[in-house]
Structure formats: structure tokens, C-alpha cells
Design a protein around this motif. Structure first.
Motif, PDB file in Angstrom:
ATOM      1  N   HIS A 199       0.935  -1.118   0.067  1.00  0.00           N
ATOM      2  CA  HIS A 199      -0.106   0.105  -0.021  1.00  0.00           C
ATOM      3  C   HIS A 199       0.869   1.311   0.046  1.00  0.00           C
ATOM      4  N   ILE A 200       1.918   1.344   0.789  1.00  0.00           N
ATOM      5  CA  ILE A 200       2.913   2.461   0.753  1.00  0.00           C
ATOM      6  C   ILE A 200       3.419   2.638  -0.398  1.00  0.00           C
ATOM      7  N   LEU A 201       4.035   1.662  -0.952  1.00  0.00           N
ATOM      8  CA  LEU A 201       4.684   1.440  -2.261  1.00  0.00           C
ATOM      9  C   LEU A 201       3.730   2.031  -3.551  1.00  0.00           C
ATOM     10  N   GLU A 202       2.650   1.757  -3.542  1.00  0.00           N
ATOM     11  CA  GLU A 202       1.749   2.066  -4.480  1.00  0.00           C
ATOM     12  C   GLU A 202       1.055   3.659  -4.057  1.00  0.00           C
ATOM     13  N   GLN A 203       1.196   3.974  -3.182  1.00  0.00           N
ATOM     14  CA  GLN A 203       1.030   5.517  -2.823  1.00  0.00           C
ATOM     15  C   GLN A 203       2.209   6.363  -3.444  1.00  0.00           C
TER      16      GLN A 203
ATOM     17  N   GLU B 118       4.837   9.511  -7.314  1.00  0.00           N
ATOM     18  CA  GLU B 118       6.165   9.869  -8.305  1.00  0.00           C
ATOM     19  C   GLU B 118       5.404  10.026  -9.555  1.00  0.00           C
ATOM     20  N   GLN B 119       4.542   9.378  -9.720  1.00  0.00           N
ATOM     21  CA  GLN B 119       3.825   9.525 -11.333  1.00  0.00           C
ATOM     22  C   GLN B 119       3.553  10.834 -11.618  1.00  0.00           C
TER      23      GLN B 119
ATOM     24  N   GLU C  40      11.753   9.370 -13.438  1.00  0.00           N
ATOM     25  CA  GLU C  40      11.670   8.133 -14.234  1.00  0.00           C
ATOM     26  C   GLU C  40      12.568   6.881 -13.531  1.00  0.00           C
ATOM     27  N   ARG C  41      13.861   7.294 -12.913  1.00  0.00           N
ATOM     28  CA  ARG C  41      14.592   6.511 -12.250  1.00  0.00           C
ATOM     29  C   ARG C  41      13.691   5.910 -11.139  1.00  0.00           C
ATOM     30  N   ASN C  42      13.188   6.894 -10.288  1.00  0.00           N
ATOM     31  CA  ASN C  42      12.591   6.521  -9.003  1.00  0.00           C
ATOM     32  C   ASN C  42      11.164   5.811  -9.237  1.00  0.00           C
ATOM     33  N   LEU C  43      10.529   5.854 -10.517  1.00  0.00           N
ATOM     34  CA  LEU C  43       9.541   5.021 -10.554  1.00  0.00           C
ATOM     35  C   LEU C  43       9.808   3.494 -10.955  1.00  0.00           C
TER      36      LEU C  43
ATOM     37  N   ILE D  25      10.484   1.990  -7.637  1.00  0.00           N
ATOM     38  CA  ILE D  25       9.472   1.402  -6.736  1.00  0.00           C
ATOM     39  C   ILE D  25       8.797   0.276  -7.616  1.00  0.00           C
ATOM     40  N   GLN D  26       8.554   0.524  -8.967  1.00  0.00           N
ATOM     41  CA  GLN D  26       7.938  -0.804  -9.559  1.00  0.00           C
ATOM     42  C   GLN D  26       8.575  -1.942  -9.200  1.00  0.00           C
ATOM     43  N   LYS D  27      10.080  -1.962  -9.205  1.00  0.00           N
ATOM     44  CA  LYS D  27      10.848  -3.144  -9.004  1.00  0.00           C
ATOM     45  C   LYS D  27      10.570  -3.511  -7.530  1.00  0.00           C
ATOM     46  N   GLU D  28      10.613  -2.699  -6.539  1.00  0.00           N
ATOM     47  CA  GLU D  28      10.279  -3.187  -5.258  1.00  0.00           C
ATOM     48  C   GLU D  28       8.805  -3.812  -5.027  1.00  0.00           C
ATOM     49  N   LEU D  29       7.979  -3.038  -5.957  1.00  0.00           N
ATOM     50  CA  LEU D  29       6.396  -3.691  -5.828  1.00  0.00           C
ATOM     51  C   LEU D  29       6.381  -5.142  -6.525  1.00  0.00           C
ATOM     52  N   ALA D  30       7.309  -5.644  -7.646  1.00  0.00           N
ATOM     53  CA  ALA D  30       7.606  -6.701  -8.272  1.00  0.00           C
ATOM     54  C   ALA D  30       8.166  -7.733  -7.055  1.00  0.00           C
ATOM     55  N   ASN D  31       9.040  -7.360  -6.352  1.00  0.00           N
ATOM     56  CA  ASN D  31       9.655  -8.359  -5.558  1.00  0.00           C
ATOM     57  C   ASN D  31       8.804  -8.665  -4.421  1.00  0.00           C
TER      58      ASN D  31
END
Length: 68
Positions: free
Chosen positions: A7-11, A16-17, A54-57, A60-66
Motif C-alpha cells: 500500500h505504501i509503495l503504491e502510494q 512519483e507519477q 523516471e528512475r524513482n518510478l 518503486i516498480q521493482k520493489e513492488l514486483a519483489n
């Protein structure tokens, strides 16, 4: 715990988007000012800001995938 983290990562991802969209708009606005002296130098900080978001996104996407 993982659901809280997700939830935190999605926020963070959504925030960031929004920042990336704003940075792209600002870059576009600066690029639209044609004929200004030092155009490339003037837009460099805006390009850097877009690249950073873009790097931050991606991070975050990598963390979510993990988490999945």
C-alpha cells in the motif's frame, strides 16, 4: 505486513507519477520557448528532473514486483 508495504509503495508510485507528469509538463513548457538564448542549458535541469523521476518510478516498480 506485506500488504502495508504494498500500500505504501503504491502510494509512492502514484505520487512519483504525478511528479513525473509535472516535470514533463515543465520541460515541455521550457522547450516551447524557442529562440531563447541558452536553450539547451536552460532545459538541462528540467531534463534531469524528468530522468530522476523516471528512475524513482522504476525503483518503486521493482520493489513492488519483489513483493508479489
Amino acid at each position: 505486513r506485506d500488504s502495508d508495504r504494498r500500500h505504501i509503495l503504491e502510494q509512492e508510485l502514484a505520487g512519483e507519477q504525478r511528479k513525473l507528469d509535472q516535470a514533463r509538463k515543465e520541460l515541455s513548457d521550457q522547450e516551447a520557448v524557442r529562440g531563447a538564448i541558452g536553450g539547451a542549458e536552460r532545459t538541462a535541469p528540467y531534463r534531469d528532473r524528468v530522468a530522476q523521476h523516471e528512475r524513482n518510478l522504476q525503483a518503486i516498480q521493482k520493489e513492488l514486483a519483489n513483493l508479489r
